[in-house]
Design a protein around this motif. Structure first.
Motif, PDB file in Angstrom:
ATOM      1  N   TYR A   1     -32.843 -37.892   2.008  1.00  0.00           N
ATOM      2  CA  TYR A   1     -32.922 -36.584   2.670  1.00  0.00           C
ATOM      3  C   TYR A   1     -32.706 -36.732   4.181  1.00  0.00           C
ATOM      4  O   TYR A   1     -31.995 -35.943   4.792  1.00  0.00           O
ATOM      5  CB  TYR A   1     -34.278 -35.935   2.374  1.00  0.00           C
ATOM      6  CG  TYR A   1     -34.460 -34.608   3.044  1.00  0.00           C
ATOM      7  CD1 TYR A   1     -33.725 -33.490   2.647  1.00  0.00           C
ATOM      8  CD2 TYR A   1     -35.371 -34.456   4.085  1.00  0.00           C
ATOM      9  CE1 TYR A   1     -33.893 -32.260   3.272  1.00  0.00           C
ATOM     10  CE2 TYR A   1     -35.545 -33.238   4.712  1.00  0.00           C
ATOM     11  CZ  TYR A   1     -34.802 -32.148   4.305  1.00  0.00           C
ATOM     12  OH  TYR A   1     -34.962 -30.936   4.929  1.00  0.00           O
ATOM     13  N   GLU A   2     -33.322 -37.750   4.777  1.00  0.00           N
ATOM     14  CA  GLU A   2     -33.153 -37.984   6.211  1.00  0.00           C
ATOM     15  C   GLU A   2     -31.697 -38.317   6.536  1.00  0.00           C
ATOM     16  O   GLU A   2     -31.168 -37.879   7.560  1.00  0.00           O
ATOM     17  CB  GLU A   2     -34.086 -39.099   6.692  1.00  0.00           C
ATOM     18  CG  GLU A   2     -35.555 -38.723   6.657  1.00  0.00           C
ATOM     19  CD  GLU A   2     -35.892 -37.510   7.512  1.00  0.00           C
ATOM     20  OE1 GLU A   2     -35.342 -37.363   8.625  1.00  0.00           O
ATOM     21  OE2 GLU A   2     -36.728 -36.704   7.078  1.00  0.00           O
TER      22      GLU A   2
ATOM     23  N   LYS B   1     -29.761 -35.090   6.506  1.00  0.00           N
ATOM     24  CA  LYS B   1     -30.008 -34.319   7.723  1.00  0.00           C
ATOM     25  C   LYS B   1     -29.225 -34.895   8.890  1.00  0.00           C
ATOM     26  O   LYS B   1     -28.655 -34.142   9.689  1.00  0.00           O
ATOM     27  CB  LYS B   1     -31.502 -34.301   8.042  1.00  0.00           C
ATOM     28  CG  LYS B   1     -32.283 -33.351   7.188  1.00  0.00           C
ATOM     29  CD  LYS B   1     -33.751 -33.193   7.516  1.00  0.00           C
ATOM     30  CE  LYS B   1     -34.341 -33.906   8.660  1.00  0.00           C
ATOM     31  NZ  LYS B   1     -35.799 -33.748   8.803  1.00  0.00           N
TER      32      LYS B   1
ATOM     33  N   ASP C   1     -25.572 -34.095   8.500  1.00  0.00           N
ATOM     34  CA  ASP C   1     -25.343 -32.686   8.809  1.00  0.00           C
ATOM     35  C   ASP C   1     -25.308 -32.466  10.321  1.00  0.00           C
ATOM     36  O   ASP C   1     -24.453 -31.736  10.834  1.00  0.00           O
ATOM     37  CB  ASP C   1     -26.434 -31.825   8.166  1.00  0.00           C
ATOM     38  CG  ASP C   1     -26.129 -30.342   8.247  1.00  0.00           C
ATOM     39  OD1 ASP C   1     -24.980 -29.956   7.953  1.00  0.00           O
ATOM     40  OD2 ASP C   1     -27.053 -29.578   8.601  1.00  0.00           O
TER      41      ASP C   1
END
Length: 58
Positions: A34-35, A38, A41
């Motif tokens: 997930y990190e 992010k 992104d």
């Protein structure tokens, strides 16, 4: 289940120690993924911003 493997037992735990360890490892990997998403992104947004700035300054 006569062998008691699917029962909570005396401790009230749903998972064995091994299952808890695997779950913890899975959650760590999921958090890391997930990190990374992010961060990717944020980089993509920065790239697009720089590209738009170039277009606007022509």
């Amino acid at each position: 289940m006569a062998d008691g493997k699917n029962h909570r037992g005396d401790t009230g735990k749903l998972l064995t120690q091994e299952q808890e360890a695997l779950l913890a490892l899975y959650l760590q990997k999921l958090d890391a993924h997930y990190e990374e998403l992010k961060a990717a992104d944020a980089i993509q947004v920065e790239i697009e911003t720089q590209h738009l700035k170039k277009i606007l300054h022509k």
